[in-house]
Design an enzyme around this catalytic site. Structure first.
Site, PDB file in Angstrom:
ATOM      1  N   CYS A 210      52.897  32.983  20.624  1.00  0.00           N
ATOM      2  CA  CYS A 210      52.442  33.049  22.017  1.00  0.00           C
ATOM      3  C   CYS A 210      52.306  34.467  22.548  1.00  0.00           C
ATOM      4  O   CYS A 210      51.575  34.693  23.519  1.00  0.00           O
ATOM      5  CB  CYS A 210      53.397  32.264  22.914  1.00  0.00           C
ATOM      6  SG  CYS A 210      53.662  30.569  22.362  1.00  0.00           S
TER       7      CYS A 210
ATOM      8  N   HIS B  15      51.891  34.765  29.674  1.00  0.00           N
ATOM      9  CA  HIS B  15      51.579  33.668  28.750  1.00  0.00           C
ATOM     10  C   HIS B  15      51.631  32.350  29.519  1.00  0.00           C
ATOM     11  O   HIS B  15      52.595  32.065  30.241  1.00  0.00           O
ATOM     12  CB  HIS B  15      52.566  33.637  27.592  1.00  0.00           C
ATOM     13  CG  HIS B  15      52.514  32.373  26.799  1.00  0.00           C
ATOM     14  ND1 HIS B  15      51.332  31.833  26.318  1.00  0.00           N
ATOM     15  CD2 HIS B  15      53.498  31.502  26.434  1.00  0.00           C
ATOM     16  CE1 HIS B  15      51.592  30.710  25.683  1.00  0.00           C
ATOM     17  NE2 HIS B  15      52.900  30.483  25.735  1.00  0.00           N
TER      18      HIS B  15
ATOM     19  N   ASN C 216      48.947  24.949  27.407  1.00  0.00           N
ATOM     20  CA  ASN C 216      49.466  26.084  26.641  1.00  0.00           C
ATOM     21  C   ASN C 216      48.579  26.270  25.413  1.00  0.00           C
ATOM     22  O   ASN C 216      48.587  25.448  24.503  1.00  0.00           O
ATOM     23  CB  ASN C 216      50.913  25.797  26.228  1.00  0.00           C
ATOM     24  CG  ASN C 216      51.545  26.916  25.425  1.00  0.00           C
ATOM     25  OD1 ASN C 216      50.879  27.782  24.883  1.00  0.00           O
ATOM     26  ND2 ASN C 216      52.869  26.880  25.336  1.00  0.00           N
TER      27      ASN C 216
END
Length: 316
Positions: free
Chosen positions: A113, A242, A272
Protein backbone atom coordinates in the site's frame (compact mmCIF):
# COMPACT_ATOMS: atom_id res chain seq x y z
CA UNK A 1 22.40 18.31 -9.23
CA UNK A 2 18.78 18.68 -10.27
CA UNK A 3 15.50 18.27 -8.52
CA UNK A 4 12.41 16.68 -9.98
CA UNK A 5 8.73 17.50 -10.30
CA UNK A 6 5.46 15.88 -11.24
CA UNK A 7 4.31 17.44 -14.51
CA UNK A 8 1.20 15.37 -15.28
CA UNK A 9 -1.10 12.73 -13.81
CA UNK A 10 -3.49 10.08 -15.09
CA UNK A 11 -5.76 7.40 -13.67
CA UNK A 12 -7.81 4.47 -14.90
CA UNK A 13 -10.39 2.09 -13.41
CA UNK A 14 -12.25 -0.87 -14.89
CA UNK A 15 -15.81 -0.15 -16.03
CA UNK A 16 -17.50 -2.68 -13.76
CA UNK A 17 -18.73 -1.14 -10.49
CA UNK A 18 -19.55 -3.31 -7.49
CA UNK A 19 -21.87 -1.64 -4.98
CA UNK A 20 -22.41 -2.51 -1.34
CA UNK A 21 -25.81 -3.91 -2.26
CA UNK A 22 -24.10 -6.18 -4.81
CA UNK A 23 -21.82 -7.46 -2.05
CA UNK A 24 -24.79 -8.00 0.25
CA UNK A 25 -26.08 -10.51 -2.29
CA UNK A 26 -22.76 -12.38 -2.11
CA UNK A 27 -21.87 -12.39 1.62
CA UNK A 28 -23.54 -11.63 4.94
CA UNK A 29 -23.22 -7.83 4.91
CA UNK A 30 -25.19 -4.68 4.13
CA UNK A 31 -24.66 -1.16 2.86
CA UNK A 32 -25.10 0.20 6.39
CA UNK A 33 -22.57 -2.28 7.85
CA UNK A 34 -19.93 -1.40 5.24
CA UNK A 35 -20.34 2.38 5.21
CA UNK A 36 -20.39 2.63 9.01
CA UNK A 37 -17.17 0.63 9.38
CA UNK A 38 -15.03 1.61 6.39
CA UNK A 39 -16.89 4.39 4.55
CA UNK A 40 -16.84 2.62 1.17
CA UNK A 41 -19.90 2.69 -1.10
CA UNK A 42 -18.59 1.38 -4.43
CA UNK A 43 -15.46 -0.16 -5.93
CA UNK A 44 -14.35 -0.97 -9.50
CA UNK A 45 -13.47 -4.57 -10.31
CA UNK A 46 -11.65 -5.74 -13.42
CA UNK A 47 -12.48 -8.89 -15.36
CA UNK A 48 -10.18 -11.78 -16.31
CA UNK A 49 -9.36 -10.02 -19.60
CA UNK A 50 -8.09 -6.88 -17.80
CA UNK A 51 -4.61 -7.66 -16.43
CA UNK A 52 -2.76 -5.29 -14.11
CA UNK A 53 -0.39 -4.06 -16.82
CA UNK A 54 -3.37 -3.02 -18.97
CA UNK A 55 -4.78 -0.89 -16.15
CA UNK A 56 -1.32 0.60 -15.63
CA UNK A 57 -0.81 1.32 -19.33
CA UNK A 58 -4.14 3.17 -19.60
CA UNK A 59 -3.25 5.42 -16.66
CA UNK A 60 0.26 5.99 -18.03
CA UNK A 61 -1.02 6.87 -21.50
CA UNK A 62 -3.34 9.48 -19.98
CA UNK A 63 -0.48 11.01 -17.99
CA UNK A 64 1.75 11.12 -21.06
CA UNK A 65 -0.96 12.77 -23.15
CA UNK A 66 -1.52 15.38 -20.44
CA UNK A 67 2.23 16.07 -20.32
CA UNK A 68 2.42 16.38 -24.12
CA UNK A 69 5.08 13.67 -24.25
CA UNK A 70 5.57 10.53 -26.32
CA UNK A 71 6.45 7.10 -24.88
CA UNK A 72 9.92 7.44 -26.45
CA UNK A 73 10.57 10.47 -24.24
CA UNK A 74 10.56 8.30 -21.08
CA UNK A 75 13.80 6.69 -19.88
CA UNK A 76 12.59 5.12 -16.61
CA UNK A 77 9.39 3.19 -15.83
CA UNK A 78 8.57 2.29 -12.23
CA UNK A 79 5.45 0.30 -11.36
CA UNK A 80 4.40 -0.10 -7.74
CA UNK A 81 2.29 -3.24 -7.44
CA UNK A 82 1.76 -6.25 -5.20
CA UNK A 83 -0.59 -8.13 -7.51
CA UNK A 84 1.86 -9.21 -10.23
CA UNK A 85 1.39 -12.97 -10.44
CA UNK A 86 4.31 -13.57 -12.80
CA UNK A 87 7.86 -12.89 -11.70
CA UNK A 88 8.98 -12.04 -15.23
CA UNK A 89 8.32 -10.12 -17.42
CA UNK A 90 7.77 -7.44 -14.79
CA UNK A 91 4.75 -5.14 -14.82
CA UNK A 92 7.01 -2.24 -15.78
CA UNK A 93 8.42 -4.17 -18.75
CA UNK A 94 4.94 -5.12 -19.88
CA UNK A 95 3.72 -1.53 -19.59
CA UNK A 96 6.73 -0.33 -21.60
CA UNK A 97 5.93 -2.90 -24.29
CA UNK A 98 2.24 -1.92 -24.37
CA UNK A 99 3.19 1.73 -24.83
CA UNK A 100 5.78 0.98 -27.52
CA UNK A 101 8.72 2.47 -25.63
CA UNK A 102 12.26 2.31 -26.97
CA UNK A 103 14.75 1.35 -24.23
CA UNK A 104 13.67 2.58 -20.79
CA UNK A 105 14.97 1.18 -17.53
CA UNK A 106 12.14 -0.85 -16.00
CA UNK A 107 11.57 -1.79 -12.36
CA UNK A 108 8.71 -3.06 -10.19
CA UNK A 109 8.47 -1.95 -6.58
CA UNK A 110 6.47 -4.09 -4.15
CA UNK A 111 5.85 -2.26 -0.90
CA UNK A 112 2.11 -2.98 -1.10
CA UNK A 113 0.00 0.00 0.00
CA UNK A 114 2.94 2.39 0.38
CA UNK A 115 4.47 1.26 -2.90
CA UNK A 116 3.60 4.38 -4.84
CA UNK A 117 5.29 6.85 -2.51
CA UNK A 118 8.34 4.57 -2.41
CA UNK A 119 8.35 4.51 -6.23
CA UNK A 120 7.98 8.29 -6.48
CA UNK A 121 10.94 8.76 -4.13
CA UNK A 122 12.98 6.28 -6.18
CA UNK A 123 12.25 8.22 -9.38
CA UNK A 124 13.20 11.48 -7.66
CA UNK A 125 16.48 9.97 -6.44
CA UNK A 126 17.29 8.56 -9.91
CA UNK A 127 16.71 11.95 -11.52
CA UNK A 128 18.73 13.79 -8.86
CA UNK A 129 21.59 11.33 -9.40
CA UNK A 130 21.52 11.91 -13.17
CA UNK A 131 20.43 8.34 -13.94
CA UNK A 132 17.15 9.45 -15.60
CA UNK A 133 15.57 12.57 -17.05
CA UNK A 134 11.91 11.62 -17.48
CA UNK A 135 10.14 8.87 -15.54
CA UNK A 136 6.74 7.24 -15.51
CA UNK A 137 5.77 6.36 -11.96
CA UNK A 138 2.71 4.10 -11.81
CA UNK A 139 0.74 2.52 -9.00
CA UNK A 140 -1.44 -0.35 -10.21
CA UNK A 141 -3.17 -3.17 -8.39
CA UNK A 142 -5.94 -5.63 -9.09
CA UNK A 143 -6.97 -6.50 -5.56
CA UNK A 144 -10.09 -8.30 -6.79
CA UNK A 145 -7.84 -11.14 -7.96
CA UNK A 146 -6.41 -11.84 -4.51
CA UNK A 147 -9.32 -11.15 -2.16
CA UNK A 148 -11.48 -13.92 -0.70
CA UNK A 149 -14.96 -12.95 -1.91
CA UNK A 150 -16.52 -15.11 0.81
CA UNK A 151 -14.80 -13.17 3.64
CA UNK A 152 -16.91 -10.12 4.46
CA UNK A 153 -14.16 -8.59 6.61
CA UNK A 154 -11.87 -8.13 3.59
CA UNK A 155 -13.89 -8.37 0.38
CA UNK A 156 -15.82 -5.19 1.20
CA UNK A 157 -12.56 -3.21 1.21
CA UNK A 158 -10.94 -3.88 -2.11
CA UNK A 159 -11.03 -2.39 -5.60
CA UNK A 160 -8.94 -2.33 -8.79
CA UNK A 161 -7.30 0.58 -10.57
CA UNK A 162 -4.16 2.45 -11.58
CA UNK A 163 -2.71 5.92 -11.27
CA UNK A 164 0.36 7.40 -12.94
CA UNK A 165 2.60 10.44 -12.90
CA UNK A 166 5.16 11.81 -15.34
CA UNK A 167 8.18 13.02 -13.38
CA UNK A 168 10.83 15.18 -15.02
CA UNK A 169 14.11 16.82 -14.05
CA UNK A 170 13.94 20.32 -12.62
CA UNK A 171 17.06 22.51 -12.53
CA UNK A 172 18.35 23.87 -9.25
CA UNK A 173 17.33 27.44 -8.61
CA UNK A 174 13.87 27.00 -10.10
CA UNK A 175 12.14 27.61 -6.77
CA UNK A 176 10.69 25.19 -4.23
CA UNK A 177 11.49 21.55 -5.10
CA UNK A 178 8.70 19.85 -6.99
CA UNK A 179 9.19 16.65 -4.98
CA UNK A 180 10.34 17.08 -1.40
CA UNK A 181 12.52 14.72 0.66
CA UNK A 182 11.01 11.34 1.43
CA UNK A 183 10.59 10.01 4.94
CA UNK A 184 10.20 6.25 4.88
CA UNK A 185 10.46 3.27 7.18
CA UNK A 186 8.69 0.20 8.54
CA UNK A 187 7.84 -1.86 11.62
CA UNK A 188 9.26 -5.30 10.70
CA UNK A 189 8.04 -6.94 13.89
CA UNK A 190 4.43 -6.20 12.87
CA UNK A 191 4.86 -7.09 9.20
CA UNK A 192 2.40 -9.98 9.40
CA UNK A 193 -0.46 -7.62 10.20
CA UNK A 194 -1.07 -7.28 6.43
CA UNK A 195 -0.44 -10.30 4.26
CA UNK A 196 -0.74 -11.54 0.68
CA UNK A 197 0.24 -15.19 0.95
CA UNK A 198 -0.43 -18.65 -0.37
CA UNK A 199 -1.12 -20.33 -3.70
CA UNK A 200 -3.27 -18.85 -5.04
CA UNK A 201 -2.33 -15.68 -3.12
CA UNK A 202 -4.95 -14.27 -0.75
CA UNK A 203 -5.15 -10.96 1.08
CA UNK A 204 -5.58 -10.98 4.88
CA UNK A 205 -5.01 -8.47 7.63
CA UNK A 206 -5.32 -7.87 11.37
CA UNK A 207 -7.65 -4.92 11.02
CA UNK A 208 -7.59 -3.67 14.60
CA UNK A 209 -3.79 -3.76 14.80
CA UNK A 210 -3.48 -1.82 11.56
CA UNK A 211 -6.08 0.71 12.71
CA UNK A 212 -4.34 1.37 16.04
CA UNK A 213 -0.92 1.66 14.40
CA UNK A 214 -2.12 4.00 11.66
CA UNK A 215 -4.14 6.33 13.85
CA UNK A 216 -1.59 6.63 16.66
CA UNK A 217 1.87 6.22 15.12
CA UNK A 218 1.54 7.79 11.68
CA UNK A 219 0.38 11.40 12.32
CA UNK A 220 3.69 12.52 13.93
CA UNK A 221 5.62 10.87 11.09
CA UNK A 222 3.49 12.72 8.53
CA UNK A 223 4.20 15.99 10.34
CA UNK A 224 7.93 15.23 10.06
CA UNK A 225 7.46 14.83 6.29
CA UNK A 226 6.16 18.40 6.20
CA UNK A 227 9.10 19.56 8.33
CA UNK A 228 11.55 17.99 5.89
CA UNK A 229 9.82 19.85 3.06
CA UNK A 230 10.17 23.14 4.93
CA UNK A 231 6.46 23.76 5.41
CA UNK A 232 3.90 23.42 8.18
CA UNK A 233 0.78 21.21 7.98
CA UNK A 234 -1.27 24.44 7.81
CA UNK A 235 0.51 25.26 4.52
CA UNK A 236 -0.77 22.12 2.80
CA UNK A 237 -3.39 22.52 0.07
CA UNK A 238 -4.12 18.78 -0.11
CA UNK A 239 -3.55 15.63 1.92
CA UNK A 240 -3.59 12.38 -0.04
CA UNK A 241 -3.23 9.43 2.30
CA UNK A 242 -3.37 5.79 1.26
CA UNK A 243 -7.07 5.18 0.70
CA UNK A 244 -7.38 2.29 3.14
CA UNK A 245 -10.48 3.07 5.13
CA UNK A 246 -12.35 6.31 5.81
CA UNK A 247 -12.16 5.58 9.56
CA UNK A 248 -8.36 5.73 9.24
CA UNK A 249 -8.07 8.58 6.73
CA UNK A 250 -10.19 11.11 8.64
CA UNK A 251 -8.60 10.81 12.10
CA UNK A 252 -5.05 10.66 10.70
CA UNK A 253 -5.67 13.76 8.55
CA UNK A 254 -7.15 15.57 11.54
CA UNK A 255 -4.18 14.69 13.78
CA UNK A 256 -1.70 15.90 11.14
CA UNK A 257 -3.20 19.38 11.53
CA UNK A 258 -3.71 20.20 7.84
CA UNK A 259 -6.64 22.49 8.63
CA UNK A 260 -6.60 24.27 5.25
CA UNK A 261 -6.17 21.20 3.05
CA UNK A 262 -8.52 19.25 0.85
CA UNK A 263 -8.56 15.67 2.15
CA UNK A 264 -8.72 12.98 -0.52
CA UNK A 265 -11.60 10.59 0.12
CA UNK A 266 -11.55 8.54 -3.08
CA UNK A 267 -11.89 5.40 -0.96
CA UNK A 268 -15.64 6.09 -0.80
CA UNK A 269 -16.02 5.47 -4.55
CA UNK A 270 -13.02 3.26 -5.31
CA UNK A 271 -12.32 1.18 -2.22
CA UNK A 272 -8.79 0.23 -1.21
CA UNK A 273 -6.74 -0.09 -4.41
CA UNK A 274 -3.40 -0.58 -2.61
CA UNK A 275 -0.52 1.03 -4.55
CA UNK A 276 -2.95 2.67 -6.98
CA UNK A 277 -4.83 4.58 -4.31
CA UNK A 278 -2.61 7.66 -3.86
CA UNK A 279 -1.89 8.48 -7.53
CA UNK A 280 -5.51 7.78 -8.48
CA UNK A 281 -6.90 10.02 -5.73
CA UNK A 282 -4.41 12.80 -6.53
CA UNK A 283 -5.14 12.61 -10.26
CA UNK A 284 -8.85 13.02 -9.59
CA UNK A 285 -8.32 16.02 -7.27
CA UNK A 286 -6.21 17.78 -9.90
CA UNK A 287 -8.56 16.84 -12.76
CA UNK A 288 -11.54 18.28 -10.85
CA UNK A 289 -9.64 21.48 -10.11
CA UNK A 290 -9.84 20.98 -6.33
CA UNK A 291 -6.16 21.85 -5.89
CA UNK A 292 -4.25 24.55 -7.79
CA UNK A 293 -1.14 24.04 -9.88
CA UNK A 294 1.97 24.49 -7.77
CA UNK A 295 0.09 23.97 -4.50
CA UNK A 296 1.77 21.73 -1.90
CA UNK A 297 0.23 18.30 -1.33
CA UNK A 298 1.24 15.69 1.22
CA UNK A 299 1.36 12.17 -0.19
CA UNK A 300 1.60 9.52 2.53
CA UNK A 301 1.42 5.79 1.96
CA UNK A 302 1.19 3.12 4.64
CA UNK A 303 0.10 -0.48 5.11
CA UNK A 304 1.60 -3.78 3.98
CA UNK A 305 4.83 -4.77 5.79
CA UNK A 306 3.65 -2.05 8.16
CA UNK A 307 5.73 0.23 5.96
CA UNK A 308 5.26 3.92 5.28
CA UNK A 309 6.65 6.59 2.97
CA UNK A 310 5.68 10.19 2.41
CA UNK A 311 6.74 13.35 0.64
CA UNK A 312 5.33 16.79 -0.13
CA UNK A 313 4.99 17.55 -3.83
CA UNK A 314 3.93 20.59 -5.82
CA UNK A 315 0.82 19.71 -7.83
CA UNK A 316 1.09 19.86 -11.62
Amino acid sequence: MTGSRVVALGHYQPAKVLTNDDLAAMVDTSDEWITSRVGIRTRHVGGPDEPVDELAAHAAAKALATAGLQPADIDLVLVATSTAIDRSPSMSARVAARLGMDSPAVMDINVVCSGYTHALATADHAIRAGAARRALVIGADKMGDIVDWTDRSTCVLMGDGAGAAVVTAEPDGSGAPGIGPVLWGSVPGMGNAVRIEGTPPRFAQEGQSVYRWATTQLPPIARKVCERAGITPEDLAAVVLHQANLRIIEPVARKIGAVNAVIARDVVDSGNTSAASIPMALSKLVERGEVESGAPALLFGFGGNLSYAGQVIRCP
